[in-house]
Scaffold this motif. Structure first.
Motif, PDB file in Angstrom:
ATOM      1  N   ASP A   1       5.356   1.098  -6.799  1.00 24.35           N
ATOM      2  CA  ASP A   1       5.421   0.163  -5.857  1.00 24.35           C
ATOM      3  C   ASP A   1       6.837  -0.194  -5.235  1.00 24.35           C
ATOM      4  O   ASP A   1       7.652  -0.538  -5.873  1.00 24.35           O
ATOM      5  CB  ASP A   1       4.676  -0.967  -6.539  1.00 24.35           C
TER       6      ASP A   1
ATOM      7  N   LEU B   1      -1.771   2.057 -10.110  1.00 20.90           N
ATOM      8  CA  LEU B   1      -3.102   3.211  -9.922  1.00 20.90           C
ATOM      9  C   LEU B   1      -2.676   4.709 -10.175  1.00 20.90           C
ATOM     10  O   LEU B   1      -3.321   5.594  -9.596  1.00 20.90           O
ATOM     11  CB  LEU B   1      -3.385   2.904  -8.413  1.00 20.90           C
TER      12      LEU B   1
ATOM     13  N   ARG C   1       3.330  -8.609   2.472  1.00 22.80           N
ATOM     14  CA  ARG C   1       3.884  -9.216   1.113  1.00 22.80           C
ATOM     15  C   ARG C   1       5.353 -10.276   1.546  1.00 22.80           C
ATOM     16  O   ARG C   1       5.065 -11.269   0.971  1.00 22.80           O
ATOM     17  CB  ARG C   1       4.365  -8.216   0.202  1.00 22.80           C
TER      18      ARG C   1
ATOM     19  N   ILE D   1       5.651 -14.151   1.145  1.00 21.65           N
ATOM     20  CA  ILE D   1       6.840 -14.706   0.386  1.00 21.65           C
ATOM     21  C   ILE D   1       7.688 -15.658   1.386  1.00 21.65           C
ATOM     22  O   ILE D   1       7.916 -16.871   0.814  1.00 21.65           O
ATOM     23  CB  ILE D   1       7.798 -13.519  -0.062  1.00 21.65           C
TER      24      ILE D   1
ATOM     25  N   GLY E   1      -8.868  -0.823 -11.174  1.00 21.15           N
ATOM     26  CA  GLY E   1      -7.404  -0.395 -11.822  1.00 21.15           C
ATOM     27  C   GLY E   1      -6.346  -1.380 -11.235  1.00 21.15           C
ATOM     28  O   GLY E   1      -5.397  -1.668 -11.754  1.00 21.15           O
ATOM     29  N   ALA E   2      -6.543  -2.071 -10.093  1.00 18.14           N
ATOM     30  CA  ALA E   2      -5.542  -2.966  -9.648  1.00 18.14           C
ATOM     31  C   ALA E   2      -5.375  -4.201 -10.419  1.00 18.14           C
ATOM     32  O   ALA E   2      -4.251  -4.831 -10.442  1.00 18.14           O
ATOM     33  CB  ALA E   2      -5.659  -3.350  -8.164  1.00 18.14           C
TER      34      ALA E   2
ATOM     35  N   PHE F   1      -2.389  -4.809 -12.944  1.00 19.21           N
ATOM     36  CA  PHE F   1      -1.025  -5.006 -12.414  1.00 19.21           C
ATOM     37  C   PHE F   1      -0.810  -6.361 -11.999  1.00 19.21           C
ATOM     38  O   PHE F   1       0.283  -6.831 -11.241  1.00 19.21           O
ATOM     39  CB  PHE F   1      -0.519  -3.968 -11.242  1.00 19.21           C
TER      40      PHE F   1
ATOM     41  N   TRP G   1      -0.430 -14.579  -7.726  1.00 22.50           N
ATOM     42  CA  TRP G   1       0.865 -15.037  -7.234  1.00 22.50           C
ATOM     43  C   TRP G   1       1.694 -15.012  -8.456  1.00 22.50           C
ATOM     44  O   TRP G   1       1.826 -15.747  -9.332  1.00 22.50           O
ATOM     45  CB  TRP G   1       0.763 -16.251  -6.686  1.00 22.50           C
TER      46      TRP G   1
ATOM     47  N   ALA H   1       7.737 -13.388  -7.987  1.00 21.22           N
ATOM     48  CA  ALA H   1       8.577 -12.615  -6.634  1.00 21.22           C
ATOM     49  C   ALA H   1       7.525 -12.391  -5.690  1.00 21.22           C
ATOM     50  O   ALA H   1       7.353 -11.375  -4.980  1.00 21.22           O
ATOM     51  CB  ALA H   1       9.092 -11.375  -7.038  1.00 21.22           C
ATOM     52  N   GLY H   2       6.398 -13.444  -5.496  1.00 23.64           N
ATOM     53  CA  GLY H   2       5.407 -13.376  -4.544  1.00 23.64           C
ATOM     54  C   GLY H   2       4.095 -12.825  -4.921  1.00 23.64           C
ATOM     55  O   GLY H   2       3.752 -12.856  -6.341  1.00 23.64           O
ATOM     56  N   PRO H   3       3.109 -12.100  -4.066  1.00 24.67           N
ATOM     57  CA  PRO H   3       2.051 -11.444  -4.484  1.00 24.67           C
ATOM     58  C   PRO H   3       2.212 -10.339  -5.445  1.00 24.67           C
ATOM     59  O   PRO H   3       3.063  -9.518  -5.419  1.00 24.67           O
ATOM     60  CB  PRO H   3       1.368 -10.711  -3.279  1.00 24.67           C
ATOM     61  N   GLU H   4       1.570 -10.321  -6.723  1.00 28.17           N
ATOM     62  CA  GLU H   4       1.593  -9.546  -7.530  1.00 28.17           C
ATOM     63  C   GLU H   4       1.260  -7.884  -7.234  1.00 28.17           C
ATOM     64  O   GLU H   4       0.535  -7.943  -6.229  1.00 28.17           O
ATOM     65  CB  GLU H   4       0.945  -9.636  -8.913  1.00 28.17           C
ATOM     66  N   PRO H   5       1.620  -6.952  -7.851  1.00 29.96           N
ATOM     67  CA  PRO H   5       1.702  -5.468  -7.381  1.00 29.96           C
ATOM     68  C   PRO H   5       0.359  -5.165  -6.926  1.00 29.96           C
ATOM     69  O   PRO H   5      -0.146  -4.346  -6.313  1.00 29.96           O
ATOM     70  CB  PRO H   5       2.301  -4.693  -8.316  1.00 29.96           C
TER      71      PRO H   5
ATOM     72  N   PHE I   1      -2.659  -6.400  -3.449  1.00 32.35           N
ATOM     73  CA  PHE I   1      -3.344  -5.700  -1.959  1.00 32.35           C
ATOM     74  C   PHE I   1      -4.039  -4.759  -2.154  1.00 32.35           C
ATOM     75  O   PHE I   1      -5.324  -4.561  -1.705  1.00 32.35           O
ATOM     76  CB  PHE I   1      -2.008  -5.057  -1.387  1.00 32.35           C
ATOM     77  N   PRO I   2      -3.864  -3.730  -3.390  1.00 30.51           N
ATOM     78  CA  PRO I   2      -4.804  -2.609  -3.678  1.00 30.51           C
ATOM     79  C   PRO I   2      -6.199  -3.273  -4.135  1.00 30.51           C
ATOM     80  O   PRO I   2      -7.420  -2.566  -3.743  1.00 30.51           O
ATOM     81  CB  PRO I   2      -4.314  -1.548  -4.758  1.00 30.51           C
TER      82      PRO I   2
ATOM     83  N   ILE J   1      -8.198  -4.103  -1.262  1.00 27.36           N
ATOM     84  CA  ILE J   1      -8.444  -3.206  -0.288  1.00 27.36           C
ATOM     85  C   ILE J   1      -9.544  -2.463  -1.084  1.00 27.36           C
ATOM     86  O   ILE J   1     -10.655  -1.727  -0.077  1.00 27.36           O
ATOM     87  CB  ILE J   1      -7.173  -2.143  -0.303  1.00 27.36           C
TER      88      ILE J   1
END
Lengths: 506, 158
Positions: free
Chosen positions: A185, A193, A452, A456, B25-26, B29, B33, B36-40, B43-44, B47
């Protein structure tokens, strides 16, 4: 540096013996790629991209773009002489090109195709020359939300303006984004993933995907359809070419109309294939000779070819100025730019003007080189097509796998190519668009980063995408495009509804 | 014979499953929130959900249009010619992992030309040896790109 000076500077960069030699080599390779069924421009550029990793970026992009121009021209040769489009964007050329060649006018058909293609390309390049600087300067005002809005707009136009089912386009885009998300990432540095597979730590290369989706997938389609080559022998004489060229201005309406369609479809990510079909469709509707289209009419060749090449070249404008490619091949090149350590987008004009203007100047030169070379080499490439597909097919398979291995020297990629080949075949057969998948793979990380970073900045509020007139306009246009399949249908129903007759008894 | 309707259903089901795998799977991770913002995984995750929703939409659309999707997707003859084309290159990939790409190329070309297409053996052998040689000259010699090698190359000291 104003536009003209920048272009002159570009010509001094492009006009070296080495670069001209690369243009010639690239165009010839491109014609070969376009001529051979199963090897299209995106696949050809992907296969050769790893070979450019050690080259200077200016030389590398000249080689790759020349392959692109050559492939666009090569696709038309097979359409006209063999009734087999070497490129998906050359399908519409078969409708009138092959009947005309069968009538014994192969030279005229080829000349119409190449000269109108050259005209379309020239229109696209003039557009890039005049507009790219201003678009890039405008984009300098962009920050993360605006960039995300531009990416959103690009994907929304695939959904709203594409020929495929909107749902299938969304699936295709989503798969591309998911594949781009695999591995490291770029914001947090954590691994995502990978599903416990070490091979996925480095992610999935878009080049491997392109080779499987376009190369292997297309070959399986070719085999399934059963390739039958009924070629027409063609010898191109200069006198016949000149005679045809003299009649070309007669079709100025078709040339201009198709050029504009191509430019529009190139800038929005409709791509050359959609452009050529749309342009042919418009010719069928508006041409004075529309009843004769399909029987070997020059306008049926001129329309798709002009649009195809205008779209192919214009697709470079959003790629250079915004970092959003307008076609699958432009997406592959954008990936190349990132691999070479360049940052596609408005800053490229400031950081590497030699690269940008050298590329633009080379587009003028290599398209002239392409028209001359393609006319000169028609008999040679037509002869290559006489090699049986039993030999050519497996040889292309080997080249695809070897090309995929050279991307990262990972045996795992060979299996990935196989998997993407099956997906590519199914998607082609079931009308799932592949170009948006590739585009999402290439710019997926950038789009996610922009999203993102925007969140932020706003501490999680989506209102940031409406926070100023520029980003709000881009988002509204994107949402309208996204909803266009529904809006268009409703509008159609409203317009088609019978008006109440005021005289009718109540 | 496979109908277009069944092919549409199978593909939409596969893409729906892919979307679900990505979404599930996402979640590993983090999908909320973070510091440092949206967690990894955020987004996936969305999606993945989007792919699944669009796939379910395609499934429903196919079911509604069943009447118009009855045409043949693949005939038995087409399935046979695809298998005849695909199986040899699946074997080519498997063999290349053990014997390297050069040897696998030679075996694949010879196999398809001599055994499948019934070319004369000398012709098939010439093409089967010519292609790896061409690849060697272009890649290793001209562009300094190394291909996957196996025991034969090791024995020859290449």
């Amino acid at each position: 540096m104003d536009g003209l000076n920048a272009l002159i500077h570009g010509f001094t960069v492009a006009l070296t013996t080495y670069h001209i030699a690369l243009m010639i080599a690239g165009v010839l390779l491109g014609i070969l790629v376009g001529v051979l069924p199963g090897l299209g421009a995106p696949n050809g550029v992907s296969l050769l991209l790893p070979l450019t990793f050690t080259m200077d970026p200016v030389a590398a992009i000249i080689l790759l773009t020349s392959i692109y121009w050559g492939a666009l021209f090569g696709g038309s040769t097979t359409s006209i002489l063999f009734n087999i489009p070497g490129e998906p964007s050359s399908v519409a050329t078969t409708f009138d090109g092959y009947p005309m060649a069968k009538r014994g006018e192969a030279t005229a058909a080829l000349s119409y195709a190449f000269l109108s293609a050259g005209f379309g390309a020239l229109l696209g390049i003039i557009l890039i020359t005049t507009l790219s600087g201003s678009v890039a300067r405008f984009a300098m005002r962009f920050s993360s939300p605006e960039f995300f809005a531009v990416y959103f707009l690009a994907f929304a136009s695939f959904v709203g303006l594409g020929n495929a089912s909107p749902l299938k386009t969304i699936i295709s885009i989503g798969i591309g984004f998911s594949l781009a998300a695999m591995g490291m990432d770029s914001v947090s540095g954590s691994l995502r993933l990978t599903f416990g597979l070490d091979q996925l730590i480095a992610g999935v290369s878009f080049l491997v995907a392109v080779i499987g989706l376009f190369g292997i997938g297309e070959l399986i389609v070719t085999v399934e359809e059963g390739t039958k080559l009924n070629g027409i022998r063609a010898r191109v004489s200069l006198r016949d070419v000149l005679r045809t060229a003299a009649t070309l201005p007669r079709y100025w309406v078709a040339l201009i109309r198709s050029g504009l369609v191509g430019i529009w479809m190139g800038i929005t990510p409709g791509g050359p294939t959609a452009a050529s079909f749309m342009s042919y469709g418009l010719a069928r509707r508006f041409s004075p000779n529309r009843d004769k289209l399909g029987t070997g009419e020059p306008e049926g060749i001129i329309s798709p070819e002009t649009a195809d090449h205008a779209a192919g070249t214009s697709a470079m404008l959003p790629m250079l100025a915004l970092g959003v490619p307008g076609s699958a091949t432009a997406a592959v090149m954008l990936g190349g730019l990132m691999i070479w350590g360049l940052n596609p987008g408005p800053m490229l004009f400031v950081e590497r003007p030699d690269f940008v203007w050298g590329l633009i100047a080379s587009m003028y030169l290599s398209n002239i080189v392409a028209v001359v070379l393609v006319l000169a080499t028609v008999p040679a490439f037509a002869a290559i097509l006489r090699i049986p597909f039993a030999i050519v097919g497996p040889a292309i398979i080997v080249i695809c796998f070897v090309g995929a291995y050279t991307v990262a020297s990972r045996p795992f990629d060979l299996w990935l190519v196989l998997a993407f080949g099956v997906v590519g075949y199914l998607f082609k057969k079931l009308d799932y668009p592949i170009a948006p998948l590739v585009l999402a793979m290439v710019i997926g990380d950038k789009a996610e980063d922009a999203f993102r970073q925007s969140l932020i900045m706003s501490k999680g509020s989506l209102a940031i995408f409406w926070s100023n007139p520029l980003v709000a306009t881009l988002m509204v246009v994107g949402l309208v495009l996204l909803a266009w399949p529904v809006i268009g249908r409703l509008l159609g129903q409203v317009l088609a509804a019978p008006r109440p007759d005021p005289q009718a008894p109540r | 014979m496979i109908s277009r309707f069944h092919a549409e259903l199978a593909t939409a089901a596969a893409t729906a499953a892919f979307g679900l795998v990505i979404a599930v799977g996402a979640t590993e991770f983090g999908i909320g929130w973070g510091g440092a913002g949206p967690e990894p995984g955020t987004f996936p995750f969305y999606i993945g959900l989007l792919i699944t929703a669009a796939s379910l939409g395609t499934l429903a659309q196919s079911a509604v249009q069943r009447g118009t999707l009855g045409q043949v997707f693949l005939t038995a003859g087409q399935v046979k010619s695809i298998i005849r084309f695909v199986l040899p290159f699946v074997a080519f990939v498997a063999v290349s992992v053990f014997l390297g790409l050069y040897v696998a190329t030679a075996l694949y070309m010879f196999g398809t030309l001599a055994l499948q297409r019934h070319y004369r053996w000398p012709t098939a052998a010439a093409i089967a040896l010519g292609l790896p040689l061409f690849l060697y000259l272009v890649l290793e010699w001209a562009f300094q790109v190394s291909l996957m090698k196996g025991p034969l190359e090791a024995a020859l000291g290449l």
